[in-house]
Design a protein around this motif. Structure first.
Motif, PDB file in Angstrom:
ATOM      1  N   UNK A 130       0.810  -1.220   0.000  1.00 15.37           N
ATOM      2  CA  UNK A 130       0.000   0.000   0.000  1.00 15.37           C
ATOM      3  C   UNK A 130       0.842   1.269   0.000  1.00 15.37           C
ATOM      4  N   UNK A 131       1.982   1.265   0.685  1.00 14.48           N
ATOM      5  CA  UNK A 131       2.867   2.430   0.709  1.00 14.48           C
ATOM      6  C   UNK A 131       4.293   1.977   0.418  1.00 14.48           C
ATOM      7  N   UNK A 132       5.011   2.787  -0.365  1.00 14.26           N
ATOM      8  CA  UNK A 132       6.357   2.428  -0.798  1.00 14.26           C
ATOM      9  C   UNK A 132       7.232   3.671  -0.820  1.00 14.26           C
ATOM     10  N   UNK A 133       8.410   3.577  -0.173  1.00 17.39           N
ATOM     11  CA  UNK A 133       9.409   4.641  -0.187  1.00 17.39           C
ATOM     12  C   UNK A 133      10.740   4.023  -0.586  1.00 17.39           C
ATOM     13  N   UNK A 134      11.322   4.520  -1.677  1.00 17.88           N
ATOM     14  CA  UNK A 134      12.594   4.010  -2.169  1.00 17.88           C
ATOM     15  C   UNK A 134      13.572   5.161  -2.332  1.00 17.88           C
ATOM     16  N   UNK A 135      14.800   4.954  -1.848  1.00 18.04           N
ATOM     17  CA  UNK A 135      15.837   5.980  -1.947  1.00 18.04           C
ATOM     18  C   UNK A 135      17.068   5.392  -2.615  1.00 18.04           C
ATOM     19  N   UNK A 136      17.575   6.105  -3.632  1.00 14.02           N
ATOM     20  CA  UNK A 136      18.802   5.729  -4.333  1.00 14.02           C
ATOM     21  C   UNK A 136      18.746   4.294  -4.848  1.00 14.02           C
ATOM     22  N   UNK A 137      17.721   4.030  -5.615  1.00 16.25           N
ATOM     23  CA  UNK A 137      17.557   2.720  -6.234  1.00 16.25           C
ATOM     24  C   UNK A 137      17.718   2.850  -7.745  1.00 16.25           C
ATOM     25  N   UNK A 138      18.255   1.826  -8.341  1.00 12.09           N
ATOM     26  CA  UNK A 138      18.418   1.782  -9.783  1.00 12.09           C
ATOM     27  C   UNK A 138      17.659   0.587 -10.319  1.00 12.09           C
ATOM     28  N   UNK A 139      16.720   0.879 -11.210  1.00 16.86           N
ATOM     29  CA  UNK A 139      15.890  -0.169 -11.770  1.00 16.86           C
ATOM     30  C   UNK A 139      16.410  -0.523 -13.158  1.00 16.86           C
ATOM     31  N   UNK A 140      16.510  -1.820 -13.439  1.00 16.12           N
ATOM     32  CA  UNK A 140      17.049  -2.284 -14.707  1.00 16.12           C
ATOM     33  C   UNK A 140      16.107  -2.029 -15.852  1.00 16.12           C
ATOM     34  N   UNK A 141      16.287  -2.784 -16.928  1.00 14.72           N
ATOM     35  CA  UNK A 141      15.458  -2.622 -18.113  1.00 14.72           C
ATOM     36  C   UNK A 141      13.994  -2.812 -17.736  1.00 14.72           C
ATOM     37  N   UNK A 142      13.240  -1.717 -17.765  1.00 12.60           N
ATOM     38  CA  UNK A 142      11.870  -1.778 -17.274  1.00 12.60           C
ATOM     39  C   UNK A 142      10.968  -2.626 -18.154  1.00 12.60           C
ATOM     40  N   UNK A 143      11.405  -2.924 -19.347  1.00 15.62           N
ATOM     41  CA  UNK A 143      10.583  -3.772 -20.206  1.00 15.62           C
ATOM     42  C   UNK A 143      10.512  -5.210 -19.675  1.00 15.62           C
ATOM     43  N   UNK A 144      11.564  -5.634 -18.988  1.00 16.95           N
ATOM     44  CA  UNK A 144      11.637  -7.044 -18.600  1.00 16.95           C
ATOM     45  C   UNK A 144      11.659  -7.283 -17.104  1.00 16.95           C
ATOM     46  N   UNK A 145      12.212  -6.323 -16.322  1.00 15.69           N
ATOM     47  CA  UNK A 145      12.477  -6.660 -14.923  1.00 15.69           C
ATOM     48  C   UNK A 145      11.793  -5.750 -13.913  1.00 15.69           C
ATOM     49  N   UNK A 146      11.131  -4.695 -14.384  1.00 14.24           N
ATOM     50  CA  UNK A 146      10.532  -3.795 -13.397  1.00 14.24           C
ATOM     51  C   UNK A 146       9.376  -3.033 -14.022  1.00 14.24           C
ATOM     52  N   UNK A 147       8.284  -2.932 -13.312  1.00  7.28           N
ATOM     53  CA  UNK A 147       7.158  -2.217 -13.882  1.00  7.28           C
ATOM     54  C   UNK A 147       6.187  -1.655 -12.872  1.00  7.28           C
ATOM     55  N   UNK A 148       6.580  -1.588 -11.581  1.00  9.37           N
ATOM     56  CA  UNK A 148       5.686  -1.099 -10.541  1.00  9.37           C
ATOM     57  C   UNK A 148       4.331  -1.800 -10.614  1.00  9.37           C
ATOM     58  N   UNK A 149       4.353  -3.120 -10.495  1.00  8.62           N
ATOM     59  CA  UNK A 149       3.118  -3.883 -10.554  1.00  8.62           C
ATOM     60  C   UNK A 149       2.448  -3.975  -9.201  1.00  8.62           C
ATOM     61  N   UNK A 150       1.949  -2.827  -8.721  1.00  9.42           N
ATOM     62  CA  UNK A 150       1.349  -2.771  -7.381  1.00  9.42           C
ATOM     63  C   UNK A 150      -0.078  -2.249  -7.511  1.00  9.42           C
ATOM     64  N   UNK A 151      -0.997  -3.161  -7.692  1.00 11.43           N
ATOM     65  CA  UNK A 151      -2.374  -2.776  -7.994  1.00 11.43           C
ATOM     66  C   UNK A 151      -3.041  -2.032  -6.848  1.00 11.43           C
ATOM     67  N   UNK A 152      -2.631  -2.282  -5.601  1.00 10.45           N
ATOM     68  CA  UNK A 152      -3.277  -1.661  -4.446  1.00 10.45           C
ATOM     69  C   UNK A 152      -2.424  -0.577  -3.789  1.00 10.45           C
ATOM     70  N   UNK A 153      -1.326  -0.197  -4.441  1.00 11.98           N
ATOM     71  CA  UNK A 153      -0.468   0.848  -3.892  1.00 11.98           C
ATOM     72  C   UNK A 153      -1.200   2.189  -3.892  1.00 11.98           C
ATOM     73  N   UNK A 154      -1.160   2.891  -2.743  1.00 10.07           N
ATOM     74  CA  UNK A 154      -1.833   4.195  -2.629  1.00 10.07           C
ATOM     75  C   UNK A 154      -0.854   5.353  -2.483  1.00 10.07           C
TER      76      UNK A 154
END
Length: 382
Positions: A130-154
């Motif tokens: 529901x809540x997310x705080x990220x500091x100094x993170x590096x996300x890889x190729x968003x096509x394959x490995x990352x997409x913020x798939x959090x349907x209930x994140x507010x």
């Protein structure tokens, strides 16, 4: 005395688990583990505490990942309400993945990761978050490995995060967060995007800080489009003007804009014109705002090119309140800037606040248009 001490011990022993858990939630997990020596009653209570608070302080680079794995292996099979990780040490991706996957599998609701160095992070889809705080993170190729798939994140806060898209790609990283109501992007980087799109059907509050071209997060020429039909508050601070090619804010109520153009004296006419046009293009998306907060630097960018602003109609149609923040001894808002900001409010009641930050600041306003004005000044000492 012995009877009183025995009674006190009985009272502690009789506390229900959920109360002791709430007490332990105020501690870092290594401190919570240390409470197991207090008595038999407390021996394994740390293993079912709902909040996990990891801090690398006092650990070495080799021992901290081992500690993470040990806690996971010893913890009981129960849900994780909150996961906090504060680290000044680099962590292997495999160690972070193990911890995050564990939390996701146990229905984590609140995740906070704060690091001193930019570190690669992979986040799997998580329906409980529901809540997310990220500091100094590096996300890889968003096509394959990352997409913020959090349907209930507010609520989502990102601080100095890198988004690694393919060259000249189009990105809409938050589109799958269908219930996101609050988004804060501070000093984030989208270095390879040709167009950044922020889609938020349920967004109510959006704040962007430290934005701009080059070293400010976007490649030159990148366009920014925001679609947020329910947005009420938009804050754009400590940033440079960028090309907002489309802002869809039909429900907007509050706007705060603090932008500047570095090296104004050395800037070319082309750069000045581009900065002013980008800012005016942004303002076109604020037509429904009723309360606006501006800074003297923002007003300066509007007035970089002689004769340019006079050709533009006022973007504001429902304006009721204007806050002007000025940190200089004297600053004058030119008549054509005042007209541009306020001409759309002719015949309406307008409330203007002048916020004085230092010294005996004087803000001078020329009013070339007629409207009903209530003026109030504040003087704030540092």
């Amino acid at each position: 005395m012995e009877d009183r001490e025995a009674g006190l011990q009985d009272r502690l022993s009789d506390l229900p688990d959920y109360i002791i858990h709430e007490i332990l939630c105020f501690l870092e997990i290594n401190q919570a583990i240390q409470t197991s020596v207090l008595s038999k009653r407390w021996k394994n209570l740390w293993a079912s505490v709902p909040d996990l608070n990891f801090n690398s302080k006092g650990f070495k680079e080799q021992t901290f990942p081992k500690f993470l794995r040990r806690v996971i292996s010893k913890r009981e099979d129960c849900n994780v309400r909150r996961l906090d990780v504060f680290t000044h040490l680099p962590i292997r991706l495999s160690s972070m993945e193990g911890l995050i996957n564990y939390a996701v599998a146990h229905q984590v609701e609140d995740f906070r990761f704060v690091s001193d160095d930019v570190q690669p992070v992979y986040l799997p889809e998580c329906g409980s978050l529901k809540t997310l705080f990220l500091s100094r993170c590096k996300f890889g190729d968003l096509r394959t490995s990352f997409g913020f798939g959090f349907a209930n994140l507010t609520s989502l806060d990102l601080y100095v995060c890198w988004f690694c898209y393919s060259e000249n790609d189009f990105g809409d990283p938050f589109a799958s967060c269908q219930n996101l109501r609050r988004l804060c992007l501070r000093y984030c980087r989208f270095p390879s995007l040709k167009r950044l799109k922020i889609t938020g059907f349920q967004l109510v509050s959006l704040e962007i800080q430290g934005f701009g071209y080059g070293d400010r997060g976007l490649q030159e020429g990148c366009e920014v489009e925001i679609f947020a039909p329910n947005l009420l508050s938009f804050v754009y601070k400590f940033s440079k003007p960028v090309d907002f090619c489309g802002l869809h804010f039909p429900s907007l109520d509050y706007v705060e804009v603090h932008v500047w153009q570095h090296g104004t004296d050395e800037a070319t006419d082309h750069d000045k014109r581009r900065a002013s046009l980008c800012l005016m293009s942004m303002f076109e998306g604020f037509g429904n705002a009723q309360s606006v907060k501006l800074y003297c630097e923002t007003i300066q960018v509007l007035d970089l090119v002689d004769g340019l602003l006079e050709q533009q109609p006022s973007p504001f149609k429902r304006l009721k309140k204007v806050d002007v923040h000025c940190n200089r001894e004297s600053f004058k808002v030119p008549a054509h800037v005042t007209k541009y900001l306020l001409a759309g409010t002719i015949g309406q009641e307008l409330y203007l606040e002048v916020i004085e930050l230092i010294g005996a600041c004087k803000l001078l306003l020329d009013f070339p248009v007629s409207f009903s004005l209530s003026l109030q000044c504040y003087h704030l000492e540092h």
